[in-house]
Design a protein around this motif. Structure first.
Motif, PDB file in Angstrom:
ATOM      1  N   ASP A   3       0.775   3.230   3.510  1.00  0.00           N
ATOM      2  CA  ASP A   3      -0.155   4.287   3.087  1.00  0.00           C
ATOM      3  C   ASP A   3       0.426   5.664   3.377  1.00  0.00           C
ATOM      4  OD1 ASP A   3      -2.303   5.515   1.952  1.00  0.00           O
ATOM      5  OD2 ASP A   3      -3.648   5.201   3.654  1.00  0.00           O
ATOM      6  N   HIS A  10       2.297   4.691  -2.117  1.00  0.00           N
ATOM      7  CA  HIS A  10       1.826   5.673  -3.093  1.00  0.00           C
ATOM      8  C   HIS A  10       2.981   6.461  -3.675  1.00  0.00           C
ATOM      9  CE1 HIS A  10      -2.326   4.935  -2.212  1.00  0.00           C
ATOM     10  NE2 HIS A  10      -2.244   5.332  -0.963  1.00  0.00           N
ATOM     11  N   LYS A  54      -7.681  -0.466  -7.898  1.00  0.00           N
ATOM     12  CA  LYS A  54      -8.152  -0.232  -6.530  1.00  0.00           C
ATOM     13  C   LYS A  54      -9.503   0.465  -6.558  1.00  0.00           C
ATOM     14  CE  LYS A  54      -6.923   2.241  -2.280  1.00  0.00           C
ATOM     15  NZ  LYS A  54      -5.898   3.159  -1.722  1.00  0.00           N
ATOM     16  N   HIS A  85       0.882  -1.184   0.000  1.00  0.00           N
ATOM     17  CA  HIS A  85       0.000   0.000   0.000  1.00  0.00           C
ATOM     18  C   HIS A  85       0.909   1.220   0.000  1.00  0.00           C
ATOM     19  CE1 HIS A  85      -4.105   1.838   0.998  1.00  0.00           C
ATOM     20  NE2 HIS A  85      -3.285   2.840   0.703  1.00  0.00           N
TER      21      HIS A  85
END
Ligand SMILES: [Zn+2]
Length: 493
Positions: free
Chosen positions: A391, A108, A218, A106
């Motif tokens: 995240d 980014h 997603k 996860h």
């Protein structure tokens, strides 16, 4: 906790590199921009007298030699001294540990900016999501992340092209599983996301981006069941997996629709939220369900059984929730603060403080934190595939790379042994990606995607922060140099 901050620096000063005959770059394919970060570039490398944590959950093995040849792990032998040889780097790694490269699930490539954020935590709409195309790949690689899923893209063409540049050796960074644009319903908090108009739009969106090279999707908080179903069917036809940060669709509903993975542990399941209506996000967005779901109770048992029966993985993203977990938390590492722009640092300090006027939360976040840790552990113990990622968005205190390391430490807080936690962050991600024959563990024949850390994470998990060298396809990158190159830039580009 100051030792957490300084340990990395001392490790760099004391790194006992015994280059024999080296420094001759093996990879003429790597651009100058990448070569700058290469510390070990010979086609053969021998890590001698190193402790091995192999990523399978097996105990650490002391005093091993790991032989790397042409980008692969050629042999793992008992430790011994090696004579110098042509085009071979021999490293004496007594006191160091080698573990698999992190497979971040996860992760980014963007930052979340809150315009005009003030001390009352107020900011002006809309939040914007700038790309971190320069800093994020370097921060990830520096921390030991050698493969990662982008887990929702905002500038999808950018991410696809970045992947090509990295794979061609033109830019430094990990291997990327590029996720398509967020599959979001008709409304969204983020202006930069597509707003699907129905199942047909969902199908077309998936096919369009699959044609252009994305390798995962997603779904997001306001998608409807019909849209999610259409997206999953279209993706599966192409052999592509779908994950979701859901709210409008419950975990059980998504599992039954065939989703492959669910993000954020058990924090965003809405099945027991009061006032949950079909296809609509509830106001609680999962908190009530988590508070009500006793890990030993029938609801939890039934949910975990459903997820496992449908082969749904769960992605643990503990760092993004840690800020609400209660007191006694370590301060953010100095290296992470150094990576930020002054503005990002200021926002981090503003977001960290609870304004005195703020109403107390309805449900104690520390209780939710504990519940989630218990559920993640119960899911894995029951045989579920738990994968991991930081995240790096949310409150500004979770950064690429640093967050991946913190996630491993927090899995230990959740009850995993250190070597089990490392497995969740390495081999389990590789299994999910269907790449466990090539990556995810330290094993003969696999790609030499490896992290060398000072110390022994099997005894003290925070040693995963002491990264010295990161091997990707057998090329050893200098973690410190990568960090230096992004100093003061995260939050800008
Ligand atoms: Zn996210």
């Amino acid at each position: 906790m100051a030792s957490r901050i300084f340990s990395g620096i001392f490790a760099l000063l004391s790194f006992p590199v015994l280059f024999s005959l080296t420094i001759e770059a093996q990879s003429p394919d790597l651009s100058k921009a990448v070569q700058e970060f290469v510390r070990v570039g010979t086609s053969k490398v021998v890590l001698t007298h190193v402790r091995v944590i192999d990523g399978t959950g097996a105990p650490a093995v002391e005093d091993q030699n790991v032989v790397i040849e042409a980008g692969k792990i050629a042999a793992i032998q008992s430790g011994g001294d090696m004579p110098a040889a042509d085009n071979t780097t021999v490293l004496d790694l007594r006191g160091y540990t080698v573990m698999p490269g992190i497979v971040g699930m996860h992760n980014h490539l963007f930052y979340i900016a809150r315009p005009n954020l003030n001390s009352r935590r107020h900011f002006d709409d809309p939040v914007v999501v700038p790309q971190m195309t320069f800093t994020a790949p370097r921060l990830y690689l520096a921390a030991g992340v050698t493969t990662m899923r982008t887990t929702g893209s905002v500038e999808t063409y950018n991410d696809l092209n970045l992947k090509k540049e990295i794979d061609a050796g033109k830019l430094p960074g990990p291997h990327l599983d590029v996720t398509g644009p967020y599959l979001e319903g008709s409304t969204s908090y983020f202006l930069q996301m597509p707003h699907l108009t129905g199942p047909e739009d969902a199908r077309q969106t998936v096919e369009y981006w699959a044609d252009r090279g994305v390798t995962s999707f997603k779904a997001y908080m306001n998608i409807t069941r019909a849209e999610l179903k259409a997206a999953i069917e279209a993706a599966h036809k192409r052999g592509i997996k779908v994950t979701g940060h859901l709210c409008s669709v419950t975990y059980k509903e998504a599992a039954e629709l065939g989703i492959d993975d669910l993000e954020h542990g058990f924090f965003v399941n809405t099945q027991l939220d009061a006032e949950k209506k079909p296809d609509a996000c509830s106001k609680s967005a999962g908190e009530e369900t988590l508070a009500r779901m006793d890990p030993a109770g029938p609801d939890a048992k039934d949910l975990i059984a459903t997820l496992i029966q449908h082969h749904v993985a769960i992605t643990s993203t503990l760092p993004v929730f840690e800020g609400d977990a209660g007191g006694g938390r370590p301060p953010l590492r100095q290296q992470a603060l150094d990576a930020m722009t002054p503005e990002a640092r200021e926002d981090f300090f503003l977001l960290r403080q609870r304004p005195p006027s703020a109403p107390a939360p309805k449900i104690d976040p520390a209780v939710l934190w504990k519940r989630d840790l218990e559920l993640e552990h119960a899911f894995a113990t029951a045989g579920g595939l738990l994968i991991a990622g930081p995240d790096p968005t949310g409150r500004g205190d979770v950064l690429p790379g640093f967050g991946d390391q913190r996630e491993i430490e927090l899995l230990v807080e959740a009850g995993f042994s250190p070597v089990e936690a490392i497995k969740v962050a390495t081999l389990n991600g590789a299994i999910y990606l269907g790449r466990d024959k090539q990556i995810g563990s330290v094993a003969t024949g696999k790609n030499a995607d490896l992290v060398v850390v000072k110390g022994d994470p099997s005894k003290q998990i925070s040693d995963v922060e002491n990264v010295e060298l990161v091997f990707k396809d057998g090329v050893g990158y200098d973690s410190k140099k990568l960090l230096e190159s992004v100093k003061g830039r995260y939050g800008q580009y």
